[in-house]
Design a protein around this motif. Sequence first.
Motif, PDB file in Angstrom:
ATOM      1  N   VAL A 113       1.431  -0.699  21.999  1.00  0.00           N
ATOM      2  CA  VAL A 113       2.311   0.005  23.069  1.00  0.00           C
ATOM      3  C   VAL A 113       3.515  -0.746  23.259  1.00  0.00           C
ATOM      4  O   VAL A 113       3.545  -1.740  23.475  1.00  0.00           O
ATOM      5  CB  VAL A 113       1.266   0.122  24.128  1.00  0.00           C
ATOM      6  N   ALA A 114       4.576  -0.082  23.449  1.00  0.00           N
ATOM      7  CA  ALA A 114       5.971  -0.553  23.796  1.00  0.00           C
ATOM      8  C   ALA A 114       6.415  -1.609  22.642  1.00  0.00           C
ATOM      9  O   ALA A 114       7.444  -2.223  23.105  1.00  0.00           O
ATOM     10  CB  ALA A 114       5.777  -1.180  25.211  1.00  0.00           C
ATOM     11  N   GLU A 115       5.766  -1.404  21.505  1.00  0.00           N
ATOM     12  CA  GLU A 115       6.386  -2.613  20.261  1.00  0.00           C
ATOM     13  C   GLU A 115       7.175  -1.606  19.515  1.00  0.00           C
ATOM     14  O   GLU A 115       6.755  -0.529  18.777  1.00  0.00           O
ATOM     15  CB  GLU A 115       5.127  -3.171  19.590  1.00  0.00           C
ATOM     16  N   LEU A 116       8.433  -2.183  19.239  1.00  0.00           N
ATOM     17  CA  LEU A 116       9.040  -1.449  18.043  1.00  0.00           C
ATOM     18  C   LEU A 116       9.153  -2.314  16.817  1.00  0.00           C
ATOM     19  O   LEU A 116       9.379  -3.617  16.986  1.00  0.00           O
ATOM     20  CB  LEU A 116      10.538  -1.176  18.607  1.00  0.00           C
ATOM     21  N   ARG A 117       9.234  -1.922  15.773  1.00  0.00           N
ATOM     22  CA  ARG A 117       9.303  -2.747  14.558  1.00  0.00           C
ATOM     23  C   ARG A 117      10.172  -2.215  13.284  1.00  0.00           C
ATOM     24  O   ARG A 117      10.117  -0.912  13.121  1.00  0.00           O
ATOM     25  CB  ARG A 117       7.844  -2.954  14.095  1.00  0.00           C
ATOM     26  N   GLU A 118      10.804  -3.090  12.706  1.00  0.00           N
ATOM     27  CA  GLU A 118      11.510  -2.706  11.481  1.00  0.00           C
ATOM     28  C   GLU A 118      10.848  -3.224  10.168  1.00  0.00           C
ATOM     29  O   GLU A 118      10.528  -4.441  10.209  1.00  0.00           O
ATOM     30  CB  GLU A 118      13.101  -2.978  11.637  1.00  0.00           C
ATOM     31  N   LEU A 119      10.820  -2.433   9.396  1.00  0.00           N
ATOM     32  CA  LEU A 119      10.211  -2.935   8.087  1.00  0.00           C
ATOM     33  C   LEU A 119      11.070  -2.464   6.787  1.00  0.00           C
ATOM     34  O   LEU A 119      11.894  -1.328   6.693  1.00  0.00           O
ATOM     35  CB  LEU A 119       8.880  -2.113   7.583  1.00  0.00           C
ATOM     36  N   THR A 120      11.010  -3.502   5.669  1.00  0.00           N
ATOM     37  CA  THR A 120      11.647  -3.124   4.260  1.00  0.00           C
ATOM     38  C   THR A 120      10.586  -2.904   3.339  1.00  0.00           C
ATOM     39  O   THR A 120       9.693  -3.838   3.122  1.00  0.00           O
ATOM     40  CB  THR A 120      12.807  -4.222   4.179  1.00  0.00           C
TER      41      THR A 120
ATOM     42  N   GLU B 273      16.898   2.442  20.497  1.00  0.00           N
ATOM     43  CA  GLU B 273      17.690   1.658  21.386  1.00  0.00           C
ATOM     44  C   GLU B 273      16.829   1.891  22.861  1.00  0.00           C
ATOM     45  O   GLU B 273      17.593   1.716  23.713  1.00  0.00           O
ATOM     46  CB  GLU B 273      19.026   2.378  21.335  1.00  0.00           C
ATOM     47  N   HIS B 274      15.778   2.098  22.889  1.00  0.00           N
ATOM     48  CA  HIS B 274      15.022   2.259  24.347  1.00  0.00           C
ATOM     49  C   HIS B 274      15.522   3.345  25.151  1.00  0.00           C
ATOM     50  O   HIS B 274      15.503   3.443  26.266  1.00  0.00           O
ATOM     51  CB  HIS B 274      15.266   1.117  24.913  1.00  0.00           C
ATOM     52  N   ARG B 275      15.997   4.413  24.377  1.00  0.00           N
ATOM     53  CA  ARG B 275      16.443   5.671  25.018  1.00  0.00           C
ATOM     54  C   ARG B 275      15.632   6.989  24.520  1.00  0.00           C
ATOM     55  O   ARG B 275      15.492   7.009  23.456  1.00  0.00           O
ATOM     56  CB  ARG B 275      17.916   5.981  24.756  1.00  0.00           C
ATOM     57  N   LEU B 276      15.095   7.670  25.610  1.00  0.00           N
ATOM     58  CA  LEU B 276      14.613   8.934  25.178  1.00  0.00           C
ATOM     59  C   LEU B 276      15.658  10.097  25.588  1.00  0.00           C
ATOM     60  O   LEU B 276      15.860  10.324  26.481  1.00  0.00           O
ATOM     61  CB  LEU B 276      13.356   9.114  25.919  1.00  0.00           C
ATOM     62  N   VAL B 277      15.868  10.711  24.630  1.00  0.00           N
ATOM     63  CA  VAL B 277      17.087  11.951  24.700  1.00  0.00           C
ATOM     64  C   VAL B 277      16.201  13.035  24.463  1.00  0.00           C
ATOM     65  O   VAL B 277      15.698  13.461  23.275  1.00  0.00           O
ATOM     66  CB  VAL B 277      18.109  11.677  23.893  1.00  0.00           C
ATOM     67  N   VAL B 278      16.147  13.944  25.394  1.00  0.00           N
ATOM     68  CA  VAL B 278      15.683  15.337  25.005  1.00  0.00           C
ATOM     69  C   VAL B 278      16.253  16.470  25.622  1.00  0.00           C
ATOM     70  O   VAL B 278      17.186  16.385  26.639  1.00  0.00           O
ATOM     71  CB  VAL B 278      14.052  15.225  26.013  1.00  0.00           C
ATOM     72  N   ASP B 279      16.202  17.622  24.920  1.00  0.00           N
ATOM     73  CA  ASP B 279      16.969  18.785  25.100  1.00  0.00           C
ATOM     74  C   ASP B 279      15.949  19.860  24.962  1.00  0.00           C
ATOM     75  O   ASP B 279      15.868  20.485  23.875  1.00  0.00           O
ATOM     76  CB  ASP B 279      18.082  18.780  24.038  1.00  0.00           C
ATOM     77  N   GLY B 280      15.394  20.305  26.062  1.00  0.00           N
ATOM     78  CA  GLY B 280      14.388  21.496  26.136  1.00  0.00           C
ATOM     79  C   GLY B 280      13.038  21.200  25.640  1.00  0.00           C
ATOM     80  O   GLY B 280      12.233  22.084  25.186  1.00  0.00           O
TER      81      GLY B 280
ATOM     82  N   GLY C 210      17.415  15.655  29.531  1.00  0.00           N
ATOM     83  CA  GLY C 210      17.806  14.527  29.789  1.00  0.00           C
ATOM     84  C   GLY C 210      17.722  13.224  29.160  1.00  0.00           C
ATOM     85  O   GLY C 210      17.203  13.473  27.888  1.00  0.00           O
ATOM     86  N   VAL C 211      18.069  12.211  29.529  1.00  0.00           N
ATOM     87  CA  VAL C 211      17.947  10.827  29.032  1.00  0.00           C
ATOM     88  C   VAL C 211      17.396   9.995  29.797  1.00  0.00           C
ATOM     89  O   VAL C 211      17.775   9.565  31.270  1.00  0.00           O
ATOM     90  CB  VAL C 211      19.363  10.402  28.674  1.00  0.00           C
ATOM     91  N   PHE C 212      16.274   9.221  29.206  1.00  0.00           N
ATOM     92  CA  PHE C 212      15.660   8.265  30.127  1.00  0.00           C
ATOM     93  C   PHE C 212      15.434   6.909  29.245  1.00  0.00           C
ATOM     94  O   PHE C 212      15.664   6.824  28.175  1.00  0.00           O
ATOM     95  CB  PHE C 212      14.003   9.164  30.219  1.00  0.00           C
ATOM     96  N   ASP C 213      15.101   5.928  30.308  1.00  0.00           N
ATOM     97  CA  ASP C 213      15.072   4.560  29.796  1.00  0.00           C
ATOM     98  C   ASP C 213      13.714   4.287  29.553  1.00  0.00           C
ATOM     99  O   ASP C 213      12.612   4.190  30.286  1.00  0.00           O
ATOM    100  CB  ASP C 213      15.445   3.553  30.827  1.00  0.00           C
ATOM    101  N   LEU C 214      13.402   4.256  28.245  1.00  0.00           N
ATOM    102  CA  LEU C 214      11.859   3.956  27.870  1.00  0.00           C
ATOM    103  C   LEU C 214      11.317   2.569  28.340  1.00  0.00           C
ATOM    104  O   LEU C 214      10.130   2.202  27.840  1.00  0.00           O
ATOM    105  CB  LEU C 214      11.801   3.954  26.140  1.00  0.00           C
ATOM    106  N   ARG C 215      12.420   1.498  28.646  1.00  0.00           N
ATOM    107  CA  ARG C 215      11.634   0.208  29.020  1.00  0.00           C
ATOM    108  C   ARG C 215      11.090   0.421  30.439  1.00  0.00           C
ATOM    109  O   ARG C 215      10.611  -0.692  31.026  1.00  0.00           O
ATOM    110  CB  ARG C 215      12.998  -0.609  28.882  1.00  0.00           C
TER     111      ARG C 215
END
Length: 228
Positions: A22-29, A152-159, A191-196
Amino acid sequence: CIALWFFPSLKLQFQADHLTGVAELRELTLEDGSIVHLDAASAIAVRYDKGRREVELLAGQAFFKVVSARDRPFVVTAGNVAVTVKGTAFDVGSSRDGVSVAVQSGIVEVLISGGERNVLSTLTRGERMVVDTQGAFARSQVSPEDVASWREHRLVVDGATLGEVVDELGRHHRGVIVMSDRRLAERRITGVFDLRRPLEALHTVARTQHGSVIELSPYLTIVSSSKP
């Protein structure tokens, strides 16, 4: 009851090669140099061989930056959808309602299996496709900069439906969010929402749809329609 509650999570841990909490983001190669960004509460299984590179999205969302490899396609599967590329950047999301694919750059082929026939479509930069569990799909436009904005911890939704928004916020909240009204869950949100700040975003979304948020404890939140 406790075993049934935790079984899906335990099953996912056995299936996944990489997963986030939960609330964890990760980058993998990956071994070929391709990069995967995992959203919160997401999981993938990786299967590479000489002729094919395949990643299965088991849960959540993932953004892929794929290194081109001649005669060795890169395939992402999620539910009844398979996305094939050679070198591009795109996002795939899986939820209880279906699968979404959005392209930031390059071209991808989307194969939808099941139903009366298979459907093969091509998506290019700035295009998005949403496929429901029955195989029905809808295409739309999306700003390439907003593809996988959760990085970028942003939730951008359109419809998007309120239910879809709540599912995404729930991956960033350490507790269970329950929607008690199906009709409320089907209402559309832009709308645009802050996932933090998932609870703050949840209160904002609920107010715009004349809903209410009840925080019974840090571990249980209920979203329902406001009384007249």
